[in-house]
Design an enzyme around this catalytic site. Structure first.
Site, PDB file in Angstrom:
ATOM      1  N   ILE A  30       0.824  -1.215   0.000  1.00 58.34           N
ATOM      2  CA  ILE A  30       0.000   0.000   0.000  1.00 58.34           C
ATOM      3  C   ILE A  30       0.861   1.269   0.000  1.00 58.34           C
ATOM      4  O   ILE A  30       0.389   2.337  -0.412  1.00 58.34           O
ATOM      5  CB  ILE A  30      -0.967  -0.024   1.210  1.00 58.34           C
ATOM      6  CG1 ILE A  30      -2.209   0.799   0.958  1.00 58.34           C
ATOM      7  CG2 ILE A  30      -0.286   0.387   2.502  1.00 58.34           C
ATOM      8  CD1 ILE A  30      -3.330   0.545   1.948  1.00 58.34           C
ATOM      9  N   HIS A  99       6.136 -12.032   5.877  1.00 61.70           N
ATOM     10  CA  HIS A  99       5.947 -11.636   4.486  1.00 61.70           C
ATOM     11  C   HIS A  99       7.277 -11.295   3.864  1.00 61.70           C
ATOM     12  O   HIS A  99       8.175 -10.782   4.530  1.00 61.70           O
ATOM     13  CB  HIS A  99       4.997 -10.433   4.387  1.00 61.70           C
ATOM     14  CG  HIS A  99       5.351  -9.299   5.310  1.00 61.70           C
ATOM     15  ND1 HIS A  99       5.026  -9.309   6.650  1.00 61.70           N
ATOM     16  CD2 HIS A  99       6.017  -8.145   5.094  1.00 61.70           C
ATOM     17  CE1 HIS A  99       5.464  -8.196   7.212  1.00 61.70           C
ATOM     18  NE2 HIS A  99       6.079  -7.474   6.291  1.00 61.70           N
ATOM     19  N   HIS A 101       9.044  -8.909   1.077  1.00 61.60           N
ATOM     20  CA  HIS A 101       8.916  -7.736   0.215  1.00 61.60           C
ATOM     21  C   HIS A 101       9.650  -8.058  -1.083  1.00 61.60           C
ATOM     22  O   HIS A 101      10.830  -8.435  -1.038  1.00 61.60           O
ATOM     23  CB  HIS A 101       9.590  -6.514   0.848  1.00 61.60           C
ATOM     24  CG  HIS A 101       8.957  -6.021   2.107  1.00 61.60           C
ATOM     25  ND1 HIS A 101       8.136  -4.917   2.147  1.00 61.60           N
ATOM     26  CD2 HIS A 101       9.035  -6.473   3.389  1.00 61.60           C
ATOM     27  CE1 HIS A 101       7.736  -4.699   3.395  1.00 61.60           C
ATOM     28  NE2 HIS A 101       8.273  -5.639   4.165  1.00 61.60           N
TER      29      HIS A 101
HETATM   30  P1  AMP Z   1       6.964  -4.751   7.514  1.00 63.96           P
HETATM   31  O1  AMP Z   1       7.485  -3.428   7.983  1.00 63.96           O
HETATM   32  O2  AMP Z   1       8.034  -5.640   6.950  1.00 63.96           O
HETATM   33  O3  AMP Z   1       6.109  -5.436   8.563  1.00 63.96           O
HETATM   34  O4  AMP Z   1       6.062  -4.418   6.265  1.00 63.96           O
HETATM   35  C1  AMP Z   1       4.685  -4.234   6.336  1.00 63.96           C
HETATM   36  C2  AMP Z   1       4.274  -3.695   4.986  1.00 63.96           C
HETATM   37  O5  AMP Z   1       2.885  -3.865   4.842  1.00 63.96           O
HETATM   38  C3  AMP Z   1       4.576  -2.208   4.786  1.00 63.96           C
HETATM   39  O6  AMP Z   1       5.434  -2.047   3.658  1.00 63.96           O
HETATM   40  C4  AMP Z   1       3.188  -1.598   4.569  1.00 63.96           C
HETATM   41  O7  AMP Z   1       3.200  -0.558   3.621  1.00 63.96           O
HETATM   42  C5  AMP Z   1       2.389  -2.787   4.092  1.00 63.96           C
HETATM   43  N1  AMP Z   1       0.963  -2.730   4.351  1.00 63.96           N
HETATM   44  C6  AMP Z   1       0.338  -2.439   5.525  1.00 63.96           C
HETATM   45  N2  AMP Z   1      -0.998  -2.521   5.380  1.00 63.96           N
HETATM   46  C7  AMP Z   1      -1.222  -2.862   4.092  1.00 63.96           C
HETATM   47  C8  AMP Z   1      -2.402  -3.104   3.324  1.00 63.96           C
HETATM   48  N3  AMP Z   1      -3.628  -2.995   3.849  1.00 63.96           N
HETATM   49  N4  AMP Z   1      -2.261  -3.443   2.010  1.00 63.96           N
HETATM   50  C9  AMP Z   1      -1.047  -3.550   1.471  1.00 63.96           C
HETATM   51  N5  AMP Z   1       0.119  -3.355   2.143  1.00 63.96           N
HETATM   52  C10 AMP Z   1       0.020  -3.008   3.437  1.00 63.96           C
END
Ligand code: AMP
Length: 110
Positions: A30, A99, A101
């Site tokens: 997002i 997850h 990236h």
């Molecule tokens: P992390 O910091 O590795 O936990 O990454 C979490 C990621 O999830 C971040 O890059 C956010 O931008 C992404 N994120 C959070 N909520 C959403 C959402 N609803 N849809 C897509 N990405 C999201």
């Protein structure tokens, strides 16, 4: 723990899904940090990489191979890309459902 990613898996909240199979889901981040920024998540909730064990070995490999396939599909594979998993606070983890990236489409530097 029920995270926002569980809600994406169950379609309670929308996401821009780019790939799905029986084990994983991939969708656009997002807040993208690169022209291509996808998240690849297992459908099975594992909070952090610290919580993974031998049972998850094939699943983790499948996540990596999915990232590579999506890189090829989006045309960034030859130029190069980054696959990253953050773990816990110092690693920058915000969502406690593991997850990967997948980031690419520009030179990412160090
Ligand atoms: P992390 O910091 O590795 O936990 O990454 C979490 C990621 O999830 C971040 O890059 C956010 O931008 C992404 N994120 C959070 N909520 C959403 C959402 N609803 N849809 C897509 N990405 C999201």
């Amino acid at each position: 723990m029920n995270t926002i990613f569980d809600k994406i898996i169950s379609r309670e909240i929308p996401a821009d899904i780019v790939y799905e199979d029986e084990l994983v889901l991939a969708f656009k981040d997002i807040a993208p940090k690169a022209p291509v920024h996808y998240l690849i998540i297992p459908k099975q909730a594992i909070a952090t990489l610290n919580d993974a064990n031998l049972e998850h070995q094939a699943l983790l490999g499948h996540m990596m191979l999915t990232a590579a396939q999506l890189a090829k599909d989006t045309g960034i594979a030859d130029g190069g890309y980054r696959v990253q998993m953050n773990c816990n606070a110092d690693g920058g983890q915000v969502v406690y459902h593991i997850h990967l990236h997948l980031m690419g489409g520009r030179a990412l530097g160090t």
